[in-house]
Design a protein around this motif. Sequence first.
Motif, PDB file in Angstrom:
ATOM      1  N   VAL A 219     -32.244  35.329  -9.127  1.00  0.00           N
ATOM      2  CA  VAL A 219     -32.275  34.957 -10.563  1.00  0.00           C
ATOM      3  C   VAL A 219     -32.988  33.634 -10.573  1.00  0.00           C
ATOM      4  O   VAL A 219     -33.743  33.303 -11.345  1.00  0.00           O
ATOM      5  N   LEU A 220     -32.657  32.840  -9.620  1.00  0.00           N
ATOM      6  CA  LEU A 220     -32.922  31.241  -9.539  1.00  0.00           C
ATOM      7  C   LEU A 220     -34.499  31.533  -8.997  1.00  0.00           C
ATOM      8  O   LEU A 220     -35.517  30.690  -9.494  1.00  0.00           O
ATOM      9  N   SER A 221     -34.937  32.359  -8.252  1.00  0.00           N
ATOM     10  CA  SER A 221     -36.373  32.216  -7.812  1.00  0.00           C
ATOM     11  C   SER A 221     -37.244  32.629  -9.008  1.00  0.00           C
ATOM     12  O   SER A 221     -38.402  32.308  -9.123  1.00  0.00           O
TER      13      SER A 221
ATOM     14  N   GLU B 184     -34.645  22.559   2.415  1.00  0.00           N
ATOM     15  CA  GLU B 184     -34.619  21.941   0.799  1.00  0.00           C
ATOM     16  C   GLU B 184     -33.114  22.526   0.240  1.00  0.00           C
ATOM     17  O   GLU B 184     -32.892  23.725   0.563  1.00  0.00           O
ATOM     18  N   ARG B 185     -32.756  21.942  -0.433  1.00  0.00           N
ATOM     19  CA  ARG B 185     -31.384  22.213  -1.017  1.00  0.00           C
ATOM     20  C   ARG B 185     -31.889  22.811  -2.580  1.00  0.00           C
ATOM     21  O   ARG B 185     -33.078  22.617  -2.922  1.00  0.00           O
ATOM     22  N   LEU B 186     -30.971  23.657  -3.328  1.00  0.00           N
ATOM     23  CA  LEU B 186     -31.393  24.323  -4.433  1.00  0.00           C
ATOM     24  C   LEU B 186     -31.669  23.495  -5.705  1.00  0.00           C
ATOM     25  O   LEU B 186     -33.126  23.838  -6.242  1.00  0.00           O
ATOM     26  N   HIS B 187     -31.445  22.181  -5.708  1.00  0.00           N
ATOM     27  CA  HIS B 187     -31.711  21.432  -6.971  1.00  0.00           C
ATOM     28  C   HIS B 187     -33.172  20.934  -6.521  1.00  0.00           C
ATOM     29  O   HIS B 187     -33.946  20.513  -7.482  1.00  0.00           O
ATOM     30  N   GLN B 188     -33.576  20.967  -5.383  1.00  0.00           N
ATOM     31  CA  GLN B 188     -35.103  20.536  -4.994  1.00  0.00           C
ATOM     32  C   GLN B 188     -35.984  21.690  -5.102  1.00  0.00           C
ATOM     33  O   GLN B 188     -37.238  21.618  -5.160  1.00  0.00           O
ATOM     34  N   LEU B 189     -35.510  23.023  -5.512  1.00  0.00           N
ATOM     35  CA  LEU B 189     -36.375  24.178  -5.785  1.00  0.00           C
ATOM     36  C   LEU B 189     -36.298  24.908  -6.754  1.00  0.00           C
ATOM     37  O   LEU B 189     -37.138  25.640  -7.431  1.00  0.00           O
ATOM     38  N   THR B 190     -35.227  24.341  -7.873  1.00  0.00           N
ATOM     39  CA  THR B 190     -34.823  24.832  -8.893  1.00  0.00           C
ATOM     40  C   THR B 190     -34.787  24.179 -10.122  1.00  0.00           C
ATOM     41  O   THR B 190     -34.263  22.830 -10.038  1.00  0.00           O
ATOM     42  N   PRO B 191     -35.233  24.315 -11.350  1.00  0.00           N
ATOM     43  CA  PRO B 191     -35.109  23.511 -12.575  1.00  0.00           C
ATOM     44  C   PRO B 191     -33.436  23.322 -12.599  1.00  0.00           C
ATOM     45  O   PRO B 191     -32.777  24.476 -12.561  1.00  0.00           O
TER      46      PRO B 191
ATOM     47  N   ASN C 268     -26.597  34.075 -20.213  1.00  0.00           N
ATOM     48  CA  ASN C 268     -28.101  34.461 -20.547  1.00  0.00           C
ATOM     49  C   ASN C 268     -28.919  33.910 -19.320  1.00  0.00           C
ATOM     50  O   ASN C 268     -29.009  32.347 -19.121  1.00  0.00           O
ATOM     51  N   TYR C 269     -29.393  34.258 -18.426  1.00  0.00           N
ATOM     52  CA  TYR C 269     -30.030  34.005 -17.400  1.00  0.00           C
ATOM     53  C   TYR C 269     -31.589  34.004 -17.616  1.00  0.00           C
ATOM     54  O   TYR C 269     -32.488  34.478 -16.797  1.00  0.00           O
ATOM     55  N   SER C 270     -32.132  33.441 -18.699  1.00  0.00           N
ATOM     56  CA  SER C 270     -33.448  33.483 -18.948  1.00  0.00           C
ATOM     57  C   SER C 270     -33.799  32.479 -19.895  1.00  0.00           C
ATOM     58  O   SER C 270     -32.759  31.745 -20.497  1.00  0.00           O
ATOM     59  N   GLY C 271     -35.024  32.159 -20.053  1.00  0.00           N
ATOM     60  CA  GLY C 271     -35.605  30.992 -20.625  1.00  0.00           C
ATOM     61  C   GLY C 271     -35.663  31.238 -22.464  1.00  0.00           C
ATOM     62  O   GLY C 271     -36.141  30.650 -22.960  1.00  0.00           O
ATOM     63  N   VAL C 272     -35.197  32.550 -22.552  1.00  0.00           N
ATOM     64  CA  VAL C 272     -35.642  33.158 -24.068  1.00  0.00           C
ATOM     65  C   VAL C 272     -34.112  33.173 -24.638  1.00  0.00           C
ATOM     66  O   VAL C 272     -33.180  33.897 -24.149  1.00  0.00           O
TER      67      VAL C 272
ATOM     68  N   ALA D 121     -36.443  31.931 -12.197  1.00  0.00           N
ATOM     69  CA  ALA D 121     -36.650  30.440 -12.844  1.00  0.00           C
ATOM     70  C   ALA D 121     -37.541  29.869 -12.230  1.00  0.00           C
ATOM     71  O   ALA D 121     -38.341  29.037 -13.087  1.00  0.00           O
ATOM     72  N   SER D 122     -37.851  29.552 -10.888  1.00  0.00           N
ATOM     73  CA  SER D 122     -38.646  28.506 -10.547  1.00  0.00           C
ATOM     74  C   SER D 122     -39.919  29.017 -10.494  1.00  0.00           C
ATOM     75  O   SER D 122     -40.933  27.998 -10.648  1.00  0.00           O
ATOM     76  N   ALA D 123     -40.185  30.100 -10.422  1.00  0.00           N
ATOM     77  CA  ALA D 123     -41.626  30.699 -10.737  1.00  0.00           C
ATOM     78  C   ALA D 123     -42.086  30.687 -12.040  1.00  0.00           C
ATOM     79  O   ALA D 123     -43.098  31.198 -12.476  1.00  0.00           O
ATOM     80  N   GLY D 124     -41.147  30.508 -13.147  1.00  0.00           N
ATOM     81  CA  GLY D 124     -41.471  30.676 -14.559  1.00  0.00           C
ATOM     82  C   GLY D 124     -41.410  32.017 -14.916  1.00  0.00           C
ATOM     83  O   GLY D 124     -41.899  32.284 -15.923  1.00  0.00           O
ATOM     84  N   ALA D 125     -40.777  32.792 -14.319  1.00  0.00           N
ATOM     85  CA  ALA D 125     -40.558  34.300 -14.610  1.00  0.00           C
ATOM     86  C   ALA D 125     -39.097  34.772 -15.379  1.00  0.00           C
ATOM     87  O   ALA D 125     -38.175  33.877 -14.728  1.00  0.00           O
ATOM     88  N   VAL D 126     -39.110  35.923 -15.622  1.00  0.00           N
ATOM     89  CA  VAL D 126     -37.773  36.140 -16.167  1.00  0.00           C
ATOM     90  C   VAL D 126     -37.115  37.126 -14.930  1.00  0.00           C
ATOM     91  O   VAL D 126     -37.811  37.824 -14.427  1.00  0.00           O
ATOM     92  N   ALA D 127     -35.857  36.977 -14.742  1.00  0.00           N
ATOM     93  CA  ALA D 127     -34.943  37.775 -13.830  1.00  0.00           C
ATOM     94  C   ALA D 127     -35.267  39.146 -14.206  1.00  0.00           C
ATOM     95  O   ALA D 127     -35.252  39.361 -15.479  1.00  0.00           O
ATOM     96  N   THR D 128     -35.449  40.204 -13.296  1.00  0.00           N
ATOM     97  CA  THR D 128     -35.303  41.615 -13.495  1.00  0.00           C
ATOM     98  C   THR D 128     -34.093  41.998 -13.788  1.00  0.00           C
ATOM     99  O   THR D 128     -33.064  41.510 -13.358  1.00  0.00           O
TER     100      THR D 128
END
Length: 589
Positions: free
Chosen positions: A330-332, A386-393, A543-547, A334-341
Amino acid sequence: MPFGAQLLEGGRVRFRLWAPVAERVDVLLQKPGAGAIALPMEARDAGWFELTSDEATVDDLYRYRIDGSCEVPDPASRYNPQGVHGASQVIEPGRFVWTDRNWRGRPWEEAIIYQLHVGAFTPQGSFAAVRERLDHLVDLGVTAIQLLPVGAFAGAHDWGYDGVLPFAPAASYGHPDELKDLVQTAHQKGLMVLLDLACHCFGPEGNYLSVYAPAFFAPRTTEIAGRSIDVTLAVAGEFLIHNALYWLEEFHLDGLRLNAALLQDNAGELDLLEAVADAVREGPGKHRHCHLLLGHDRRAAHYLQWHDHSAPRRYEGVWNDAAQQAMQEVLSGASAGAVATARSLDRLGACLSRGFADGGADGLLPTAFVTFLQDYARIGDRALGERLHQLTPARPLGALVATSLLAPMPPALFMGEEFAAAQPFLYFCDFNPALVKNVASDRRKSFAHLQGFRATRARARVPDPTDPTTFHRCKLDWSSVRQPPHADWLDFYRRLLAVRRREICPRLPGMHEEAVQHTVLGGRGLSIHWTLGDDSILTLLANYSGVQLEGLQRPVGAVLWAEPGEADHALTQGRLLPWSVVWLLRGAA
């Protein structure tokens, strides 16, 4: 303990060693200010050698000499002050004065685990320095610290999984009494202390046991990963069982995590995991809480089942890598600017509702699965640590933190996670390059299949595990805790854990193995309901999305957790804002 140097009544010391390929074994006793004294051991049946002597006393150094030439430390040494290549020391376990006799531990339902590496947790890297940081952990709201393996390993620093003296606390961390003092102080502050047990595998340097007892290990070529014990061998099984009892009894530890590599499939073999659990339940576990955990493996379900609710399970829980992987998916996105499937959300919902995403855990309580976003392996197995906060918004990460910390599953944190530590956690070791070769090149080659590391020049960025600076880069910087954004993350974690301790932990006892259902909301979120032990209903809406997610049924219950304004949208308008998590609790009908 049937191995090693044991202090007997009257002050005599009994030495005992299993050396099946040796014809003669001597104890080389080193007295302060004097030369070594050679004391021959008596050969016994089945490869055992034994000596009871009144010449040895507490704090004496000793080695075993095999067939007149090879001098080795005691594989069951309680302390090797000069490292794994040096002499062992006779220790009197009863010399430390315990004051925690009234401590009975804490129920498993109260577990909030903080995993830490003794060497990297503080600048000093010692048991005593960890002890000085316990108040931070109490204020954070955790209830248990879990130490990565502390058994003696080669060199001054290591992850701990390369240990070769599994009964001896690493000298670089301090004296055994300093570990006992850490445990005792933790108990005084209401903290349990758990330990990763890694005695199933011996590291590639300092494994002298393989010289005079090669049958102790599974038959294979020695590699950088070391050698695994032969779990079908009775002596090896006894060694492992006593190692577990040793840490629980002599150090008053509250629990152990055993590696899933000990799970056995062959019918007719002694089931070591059952044997360990039975020995603990009939030993220290008779009088206090002693929690046993397993590394991730779907076969672990057998050990987590209740026969009935009046008797404890053999193992309280399993670390749930599947849930961690689902949250990472799910976080990956978000990091790529995509919606979790919807598939990744379904996997996450399955892990949070029934443990493993693809079955194998039917009839198990949610509390049988330890949930975590990151641990030493998930961070350290990345090329750059790297820790997650360095890879994820920050907002998506916060949503998954709020999910994992308030679900019924016992949560686990990795040191520094609570304040978004800037330091990486890299793979490091301190092997002698003349004995263990190609550590750095092998490490870099292992990332050659990943995008960004396919070129030799790119792989050169991967830190050398044997370079001391690699280890020192991993030490937490405690001066940053009061500075933004670290202080903000710390406050976030503290508030979440306060809700867990106050509202969720007291309601977990008495839960039943019901079929918990999850619903994927609009392909972007989750809804899950759990019935807790007091028959109240805990609900997750996320809600695990940016929408924005709309069209929800109005939820029922009091709000346990939501960021400001997010609960109002869910309760009155049937909407979930982007990356929002709302937890609700409805009292028993």
